[in-house]
Design an enzyme around this catalytic site. Structure first.
Site, short mmCIF file in Angstrom:
data_model
loop_
_atom_site.label_atom_id
_atom_site.label_comp_id
_atom_site.label_asym_id
_atom_site.label_seq_id
_atom_site.Cartn_x
_atom_site.Cartn_y
_atom_site.Cartn_z
N SER A 144 -1.87 42.22 12.45
CA SER A 144 -3.20 42.31 12.97
C SER A 144 -3.35 43.72 13.92
O SER A 144 -2.98 44.81 13.64
CB SER A 144 -3.74 41.13 13.49
OG SER A 144 -4.97 40.96 13.82
N PHE A 145 -3.43 43.10 15.41
CA PHE A 145 -3.26 43.98 16.59
C PHE A 145 -1.95 44.94 16.18
O PHE A 145 -1.84 46.08 16.69
CB PHE A 145 -3.44 43.40 17.87
CG PHE A 145 -2.66 43.91 18.91
CD1 PHE A 145 -3.24 44.75 19.82
CD2 PHE A 145 -1.55 43.26 19.10
CE1 PHE A 145 -2.58 45.13 20.76
CE2 PHE A 145 -0.51 43.82 20.47
CZ PHE A 145 -1.37 44.81 21.21
N ASP A 195 -9.48 36.20 4.80
CA ASP A 195 -9.54 36.61 6.23
C ASP A 195 -10.79 36.87 6.85
O ASP A 195 -11.57 37.62 6.21
CB ASP A 195 -8.59 37.96 6.42
CG ASP A 195 -7.95 38.17 7.73
OD1 ASP A 195 -8.86 37.78 8.52
OD2 ASP A 195 -7.19 38.87 7.98
N SER A 228 -2.85 39.77 18.53
CA SER A 228 -3.52 39.55 19.93
C SER A 228 -4.37 38.38 19.98
O SER A 228 -5.47 38.44 20.81
CB SER A 228 -4.52 40.65 20.05
OG SER A 228 -5.61 40.95 18.95
N HIS A 282 -6.13 34.66 7.94
CA HIS A 282 -5.45 35.64 8.66
C HIS A 282 -4.02 35.48 8.93
O HIS A 282 -3.20 36.39 9.57
CB HIS A 282 -6.22 35.79 9.93
CG HIS A 282 -5.85 37.01 10.83
ND1 HIS A 282 -5.93 38.34 10.30
CD2 HIS A 282 -5.45 37.08 12.25
CE1 HIS A 282 -5.66 39.31 11.22
NE2 HIS A 282 -5.32 38.48 12.26
#
Length: 278
Positions: A104-105, A225, A35, A253
């Site tokens: 992630s998202f 991260d 995101s 990340h």
């Protein structure tokens, strides 16, 4: 035709058109991006798509609100909307069941899909994933609170990547330009307004439900991260019975970019264990 690699094919999904990339043949794998501001499926998965395409049908859509997918007026950006969109992508492509890889998202979304619609999900890969509640990190607060400028984008890239070698003025300029296309920042600002802890919690699935997950799951995280804490990966590993955890050192990340070759081989081999059947 366009020379912009972020623009792939278009397909009708529910009430709007989705931009997506479709590479290779074999068992279908749905790749769900993160995101970040100005993100697109291609930006997240440009090194993963060709690697998986030799063995799988790799499908990477721009989730609604991101990239070059149409943004319907008045749409609500939440987990329900994004889950519905992912299912609409599979339905539009006549795919009953797919492996899901979420970043992630996208990991939180992939996890929710596997819990809500287990019949549609084969194996699951969660990379740098949300999906459980955690204290909002300064890094994620900065990502979600981005306001457009080349300087701010450069700062975000420094947060995302462990190695400074991956961060250049050219990349910052390219991602900045993506973040200021018409309608992009307006949609982005509407998704995660302050206070942002509530959006971390809104992307989480109930832990008692996560414990019931039967899907074989690969959890991948960068040890360094600064956006999503590595503790998330360990918590998901504790909760998901049929799971394995791989942590990359000297990695932020961007596991799929910072350690692309090893990430691609790890994911490909994990999915291969399921064979050709889903």
């Amino acid at each position: 035709m366009t020379d912009n690699p972020e623009i792939g094919r278009r397909i009708r999904t529910g009430g709007f058109e989705t931009n997506y990339h479709d590479r290779g043949e074999g068992p279908p794998v749905l790749l769900i991006h993160g995101s970040g501001p100005g993100v697109s499926a291609w930006a997240n998965w440009r090194l993963t798509l060709p690697a998986l395409a030799g063995r799988y049908r790799a499908i990477a859509p721009d989730m609604v609100g991101f990239g070059y997918t149409e943004r319907p007026e008045g749409i609500t950006y939440d987990l329900d909307t994004w889950c519905r969109h992912a299912l609409d992508v599979l339905d539009a492509l006549d795919i009953g069941r797919a492996h899901i890889v979420g970043n992630s998202f996208g990991g939180g979304l992939a996890l929710a899909l596997a819990l809500r619609h287990p019949e549609r999900v084969g194996r699951l890969v969660l990379m740098g994933s949300v999906g459980v509640s955690f204290e909002l990190t300064p890094g994620l607060d900065t990502v979600w609170g981005y306001t457009p400028s080349v300087e701010n984008m450069r700062g975000l890239l420094d947060i995302f990547a462990y190695s400074r070698e991956l961060v250049s003025d050219e990349l910052a300029e390219m991602r900045y330009q993506a973040s200021v296309r018409p309608g992009v920042q307006e949609a982005y600002a509407a998704m995660f307004p302050a206070p942002r802890q509530r959006w971390v919690d809104a992307m989480a699935s109930p832990e008692d439900e996560i414990r019931t997950l039967d899907a074989e799951t690969l959890i991948v995280h960068g040890r360094d991260d600064r956006v999503i804490p590595p503790e998330n990966a360990h918590r998901l590993h504790e909760l998901i019975g049929p799971s394995q955890l791989h942590v990359f050192g000297r990695c932020g990340h961007w596991t799929q970019i910072e350690h692309a070759h090893r990430f691609n081989r790890l994911v490909s081999d994990f999915l291969a264990e399921a064979g050709d059947s889903l």
